[in-house]
Design an enzyme around this catalytic site. Structure first.
Site, PDB file in Angstrom:
ATOM      1  N   HIS A 164      48.567  33.479  44.927  1.00 41.27           N
ATOM      2  CA  HIS A 164      49.683  34.100  43.704  1.00 41.27           C
ATOM      3  C   HIS A 164      48.942  35.112  43.128  1.00 41.27           C
ATOM      4  CE1 HIS A 164      48.217  32.028  40.143  1.00 41.27           C
ATOM      5  NE2 HIS A 164      47.910  30.990  41.044  1.00 41.27           N
ATOM      6  N   GLY A 178      42.594  31.044  34.704  1.00 41.63           N
ATOM      7  CA  GLY A 178      44.069  31.073  34.436  1.00 41.63           C
ATOM      8  C   GLY A 178      44.047  30.327  33.227  1.00 41.63           C
ATOM      9  N   ASP A 189      44.274  35.104  38.806  1.00 35.69           N
ATOM     10  CA  ASP A 189      43.790  35.362  40.273  1.00 35.69           C
ATOM     11  C   ASP A 189      43.650  36.789  40.446  1.00 35.69           C
ATOM     12  OD1 ASP A 189      43.418  32.766  40.720  1.00 35.69           O
ATOM     13  OD2 ASP A 189      44.703  32.597  42.494  1.00 35.69           O
ATOM     14  N   ARG A 225      49.823  40.889  30.405  1.00 33.26           N
ATOM     15  CA  ARG A 225      50.706  41.294  29.165  1.00 33.26           C
ATOM     16  C   ARG A 225      50.898  42.758  29.133  1.00 33.26           C
ATOM     17  NH1 ARG A 225      50.957  36.041  28.608  1.00 33.26           N
ATOM     18  NH2 ARG A 225      49.391  35.006  28.096  1.00 33.26           N
TER      19      ARG A 225
END
Length: 610
Positions: free
Chosen positions: A11, A309, A337, A424
């Site tokens: 992902h 993460g 990732d 972000r």
């Protein structure tokens, strides 16, 4: 020397390009394909990086992939054999994909790179680095420290789930590891799944939900799920989990322990989910704290670098900073990732090629503004082609008009300069609002973002003003540290409000800046620096001059389930599909009431829910 780093096939696929050790460009594939957390080979992200560097694939000296497929396959195979026959269903699902593609990933990568190069297969230098080394490299090498302890924590790489490293100069020595199936990231994801949110996407929702709850289940978690040692090492009791053998995160034993099955996604939240969120957050913070204390003792370092993460858990990061275990903490803004692409490239430059590292007092991430930018002429052409009606303003008038809109409590889409790398929005692709408004949080959540009402928003504040509003006085440019609103800025709830629980606490104003003050008086702070984002800094300065408040609400420019906008067209579509009232792209100012009614869209159900 040009090195291209790639992360893909799980992902948040991404690409990053460094040139003689300098970070030139980095971006996630999702921003181009408009598919959230896109795991596909990052063709468009690579093309962007090449264009930004002004080169072709033929000019790339090394391509490096962010993990080692054979080690990952070994882990999967050993796990299935160790849990046979319970793991057969998961084995049956995974193996065809592995046998067809992932086991021969080297060939797949060469073929995809060949398409970009215009050949059948790219025959240049293709390297692989271990997943957690890529995380560690992304944390330490861009940091402002000549030496530091390095902690990486995530779900799982090949085997490793947590690592402690020692970074010195251009070298990272990995000292200790915790291996699958014992994983802090997977423990947190199990509660994400159990409380009805999407794994690898909804963990930040769980973190945002935690302050509404009471940590009633902490001891239950420590007694049954995790055996936590004083040095932060741990083991998970696999009877309560199903990620090794099944296609879900939690087992029937987990459900019995907590009194029922998982919450159905999108169903109403209850106090139970809030209490579970509060409990796993407390446990996570305790694990991180113990790991950090051990890292300090083991390395003797005063500085800490974080990635993986779990490093996106800004509440835990804020507690760690406040505890004072380390003097300074630096967190990779693309800690998940996606950042592995950058870490892989840096690991080759400093480790494989033994290139020297220079530290100049600041980090080398350029404020995380590493994505595409658009010149004013191109912005105008693209907006005109999309049918937009806009006015072009000079710099001063643009800032003044934007401040006017914000002071009138309008939601403003703000697209300036290069796009951010990482999850972000940092003032490049943001939706802005007036933090003094008691209704702004609800308005943005329900009418603009189309997301759950409980989710908090972050404050952007000029670096020089942060200590006047929040209980931290340090750089937090990447919105990865939580601090509390200062006592003198808080509002005391009245007696009727003091007894409220859960979501009922949401609508109680708690400070002079209620739109960015969470129910526990916390805030996910972004410090804005004049040297990395001068236009955003000027906007904050003008807002402060007008209102006395140097803070703005800053949330990512997207709706729920949509990746952050990349292009002027993306920004205009989101503007026309939501109740954003003003859009500022470059020096173009757009008012919603001026736009053709035929271009209005309904964005509410356009994207798959996250």
């Amino acid at each position: 020397m040009r090195i291209l780093g790639i992360s893909a096939f799980y992902h948040d696929s991404a690409a990053a390009l460094i040139e003689d050790g300098r970070i030139v460009a980095a971006a996630q594939e999702e921003r181009f394909t408009r598919q959230k957390h896109d795991p596909a080979f990052p063709t468009q992200a690579i093309n962007y990086c090449l264009a930004e560097a002004g080169c072709r694939m033929a000019d790339i000296d090394h391509v490096v992939f962010y993990d080692k497929p054979f080690l990952k396959f070994e882990r999967l195979l050993e796990t299935y054999l160790a849990t046979s026959p319970r793991g057969f269903r998961s084995f049956k699902t995974a193996m065809p994909v592995w046998i067809k593609e992932k086991l021969f990933q080297k060939g797949v990568l060469r073929k995809q790179l060949g398409k970009i190069a215009g050949t059948r297969s790219w025959d240049g230098s293709l390297l692989f680095t271990e997943h957690h080394l890529a995380h560690a490299a992304s944390a330490f090498f861009p940091s402002p420290f000549t030496s530091a302890a390095v902690l990486t924590m995530d779900g799982v790489g090949e085997w490793c789930t947590t690592s402690l490293g020692h970074g010195r100069g251009n070298d990272i020595e990995i000292l200790k590891e915790i291996h699958f199936p014992h994983s802090l990231g997977l423990l947190y994801s199990a509660f994400t799944y159990y409380t009805g949110f999407k794994v690898n996407s909804g963990e930040y929702k769980l973190m945002g939900l935690a302050p509404y709850g009471r940590p009633l289940f902490v001891q239950t978690i420590l007694d049954h799920l995790i055996d936590l040692k004083e040095d932060g090492s741990f083991r998970l009791d696999q009877r309560y989990f199903d990620y090794c053998t099944g296609l879900t995160m939690t087992s029937d034993a987990f459900h019995r322990l907590f009194g029922g099955g998982p919450r159905k996604p999108e169903s109403p939240l209850t106090q139970r989910e809030m209490d579970l969120a509060a409990s796993i957050q407390v446990v996570t913070e305790e694990v991180v704290m113990r790991l950090a204390r051990y890292a300090r003792r083991e390395t003797g370092e005063r500085n800490l670098c974080l990635a993986g993460g779990v490093a996106l858990n800004c509440v835990a990061n804020g507690k760690l900073l406040k505890e004072g275990v380390f003097d300074e903490i630096w967190i990779q803004p693309a800690a998940g990732d996606a950042g592995g692409a950058l870490g892989a490239a840096l690991a080759v430059w400093h480790g494989y090629l033994d290139s020297a590292r220079t530290v100049n007092g600041g980090d080398s991430m350029s404020g995380a503004y590493l994505g595409p930018k658009f010149g004013q002429d191109e912005i105008e052409q693209r907006l005109a082609a999309a049918g937009a009606i806009y006015n072009v303003l000079d710099d001063g008038a643009l800032i003044t008009s934007t401040v006017d809109s914000l002071a009138e409590e309008k939601a403003v889409g703000w697209m300036q300069g290069r796009m951010e790398f990482g999850p972000r929005a940092l003032g490049g692709r943001s939706i802005l609002g007036d933090p003094r408004s008691p209704t702004m949080q609800k308005t943005l959540n329900l009418k603009v973002k189309y997301r759950e009402s409980f989710r908090p928003f972050a404050p952007s504040v000029r670096r020089e003003d942060v200590a006047d509003w929040f209980d931290i006085d340090t750089d937090s440019p990447y919105m990865l540290l939580v601090g509390d609103v200062l006592d003198r800025r808080r509002l005391r709830p009245n007696r009727d409000d003091e007894g409220l629980f859960g979501i009922d606490r949401l609508n109680v104003p708690r400070s002079e800046i209620p739109a960015v003050t969470h129910v526990d008086y916390s805030a996910r702070v972004q410090t804005v620096h004049r040297d990395t984002n001068p236009r955003y800094w000027e906007l904050l300065s003008a807002f402060k001059e007008r209102t006395g408040c140097p803070v703005l609400v800053n949330t990512s420019f997207n709706v729920r389930g949509e990746p952050i906008v990349c292009t002027p067209e993306d920004a205009f579509r989101c503007f026309m599909g939501t109740e954003i009232e003003r859009l500022v792209v470059g020096n173009c100012m757009l008012r919603k009431e001026d736009q053709p009614a035929a271009l209005r869209q309904d964005y509410k159900d356009r994207f798959e829910l996250d």
